[in-house]
Write an enzyme that holds these catalytic residues in place. Sequence first.
Site, PDB file in Angstrom:
ATOM      1  N   GLU A 172       0.838  -1.191   0.000  1.00 23.68           N
ATOM      2  CA  GLU A 172       0.000   0.000   0.000  1.00 23.68           C
ATOM      3  C   GLU A 172       0.876   1.245   0.000  1.00 23.68           C
ATOM      4  O   GLU A 172       1.780   1.379   0.823  1.00 23.68           O
ATOM      5  CB  GLU A 172      -0.919   0.022   1.222  1.00 23.68           C
ATOM      6  CG  GLU A 172      -1.707   1.310   1.400  1.00 23.68           C
ATOM      7  CD  GLU A 172      -2.500   1.702   0.167  1.00 23.68           C
ATOM      8  OE1 GLU A 172      -2.339   2.852  -0.296  1.00 23.68           O
ATOM      9  OE2 GLU A 172      -3.277   0.867  -0.358  1.00 23.68           O
ATOM     10  N   GLY A 230      -7.171   0.890   3.064  1.00 28.99           N
ATOM     11  CA  GLY A 230      -8.598   1.119   2.868  1.00 28.99           C
ATOM     12  C   GLY A 230      -8.969   1.640   1.507  1.00 28.99           C
ATOM     13  O   GLY A 230     -10.137   1.612   1.120  1.00 28.99           O
ATOM     14  N   GLY A 231      -7.989   2.156   0.765  1.00 28.75           N
ATOM     15  CA  GLY A 231      -8.265   2.599  -0.594  1.00 28.75           C
ATOM     16  C   GLY A 231      -9.044   3.901  -0.661  1.00 28.75           C
ATOM     17  O   GLY A 231      -9.234   4.611   0.333  1.00 28.75           O
ATOM     18  N   THR A 232      -9.527   4.207  -1.858  1.00 29.54           N
ATOM     19  CA  THR A 232     -10.227   5.462  -2.112  1.00 29.54           C
ATOM     20  C   THR A 232     -11.458   5.615  -1.238  1.00 29.54           C
ATOM     21  O   THR A 232     -11.685   6.671  -0.634  1.00 29.54           O
ATOM     22  CB  THR A 232     -10.636   5.547  -3.597  1.00 29.54           C
ATOM     23  OG1 THR A 232      -9.464   5.550  -4.412  1.00 29.54           O
ATOM     24  CG2 THR A 232     -11.447   6.800  -3.879  1.00 29.54           C
ATOM     25  N   CYS A 233     -12.271   4.582  -1.138  1.00 26.78           N
ATOM     26  CA  CYS A 233     -13.556   4.682  -0.449  1.00 26.78           C
ATOM     27  C   CYS A 233     -13.385   5.177   0.979  1.00 26.78           C
ATOM     28  O   CYS A 233     -14.004   6.157   1.392  1.00 26.78           O
ATOM     29  CB  CYS A 233     -14.259   3.323  -0.464  1.00 26.78           C
ATOM     30  SG  CYS A 233     -15.815   3.309   0.465  1.00 26.78           S
ATOM     31  N   HIS A 256     -47.361   0.637   5.222  1.00 23.12           N
ATOM     32  CA  HIS A 256     -47.759   2.036   5.118  1.00 23.12           C
ATOM     33  C   HIS A 256     -47.544   2.702   6.480  1.00 23.12           C
ATOM     34  O   HIS A 256     -47.841   2.097   7.514  1.00 23.12           O
ATOM     35  CB  HIS A 256     -49.236   2.143   4.724  1.00 23.12           C
ATOM     36  CG  HIS A 256     -49.761   3.542   4.753  1.00 23.12           C
ATOM     37  ND1 HIS A 256     -49.543   4.435   3.720  1.00 23.12           N
ATOM     38  CD2 HIS A 256     -50.468   4.218   5.701  1.00 23.12           C
ATOM     39  CE1 HIS A 256     -50.117   5.587   4.029  1.00 23.12           C
ATOM     40  NE2 HIS A 256     -50.683   5.476   5.225  1.00 23.12           N
TER      41      HIS A 256
END
Length: 465
Positions: free
Chosen positions: A37, A42-45, A449
Amino acid sequence: MSTPRQTYDVIVIGSGQSGGPLATTFAKAGKTVALIEREHVGGTCVNVGCTPTKTMVASARVAHLARRAADYGVQIPAPTVDMEVVRKRKRDIVDSFRSGSERGLENTENVDLLMGEARFTGAKMIEVALNDGGTKHLSASTIIIDTGERPRTPDLDGLDTIEYLDSTSIMELADVPEHLLVLGGGYVALEFAQMFRRFGSDVTVVQRGRKLVNREDDDVAEAVAEILREDGIEVLLDATAETVASGQDGKITMTVSVGDSKRELTGSHLLVGVGRIPNTDMLNLEAAGVQTNDRGYVEVNERLETTAPGIYAVGDVKGGPAFTHVSYDDFRVLRTNLIEGGNDTIADRLVPYVMYIDPQLGRVGISESEAREQGRNFKVAKMKMSSVARALETDETRGFMKAIVDADTKQILGCTVLGIEGGEIMSMVQLAMMGKLPYPVVQNAVLAHPTFAESLNNLFTTIED
């Protein structure tokens, strides 16, 4: 300092929403794994995408509702926005998510997390320039590329002479901009445009195309533009930015061609949101025999295999829909095929998405224009949100919902919901599509509803036999 080459069963480059789970899953299956990494787990997100932006969208919505309090009979003072608190809240949530991912990796045996820049030196060989100094040389029979994307810088005269914002840096502002110029009319640009309008900025959107969100039907794009204009955002369409410069007063001046006329826009800040490009330029993919397309995205087949045997690409770096849930499904495909011995593909999967303006834009399946282009025999169900009881009760009536159905089989082909909780309503339709329920089943279902979901009963009654 270089070290002897170390051999692993699997090397994963990038710790995004596919790479991270693949590393731990391979390790739990008894494989030795190196996860490389460059910056943050964790990356972009987690770090600069979904998590921080939606956290800030939530803050902006609270400011919006506070200003509307009188509409509900609640009298409160006009709200003020403290961007330092907004930013801290965003940072805290990002840190929480990121640290959770890091702990998961640290607590998994057989995973070595290496922080550094990876590049291929051969077919199955990787060199890692470690962030803390030194170099490691690795090899593996299986290599997975999950390096994602980054904001694209357009070719705009003068852009290299000014300070401008992108989708990452704008979230680090400590003060609300006086006037935010937004270059681009896609999902990221519009989320920030509305967010900062609600924080208190004047906002001007400059979109080169004839409509916003150009993947959507014209009626959807027109409704999105109307909503943003209702919120006080200036939206310029068919507008081409020609030059940009910084004045002596620190303001940013942009010359824009709109039709046959020119306008000079002045703002305190400029956000450039004109798309993203893949993080492939530093990988030296040629050394591994991995081909990319003319935009730099890694070419893969339906099994996520690249042109080099034993090397795969997942997530945004392979092109196509750039969504976290797509990346995670890529993980599922490789887990099925490489660990469980299956034969799964990414072909024909439904790809839903949500744009988090308010109200949300949720979409799955084909649009009306796509159905027409494909020559389908179809019908359209369409209903305004002002016809939804729950929307009236909550005073959130902007937008509409639309579904495309096959006229012969009555199968649902696609759905777009521009409305409050549009992503959640769309997801219900997606489940019906996955279960191959003909639309009359949804139309006649007993749904609680009052809910937003029960609006699907009435939506499908608008189809004329």
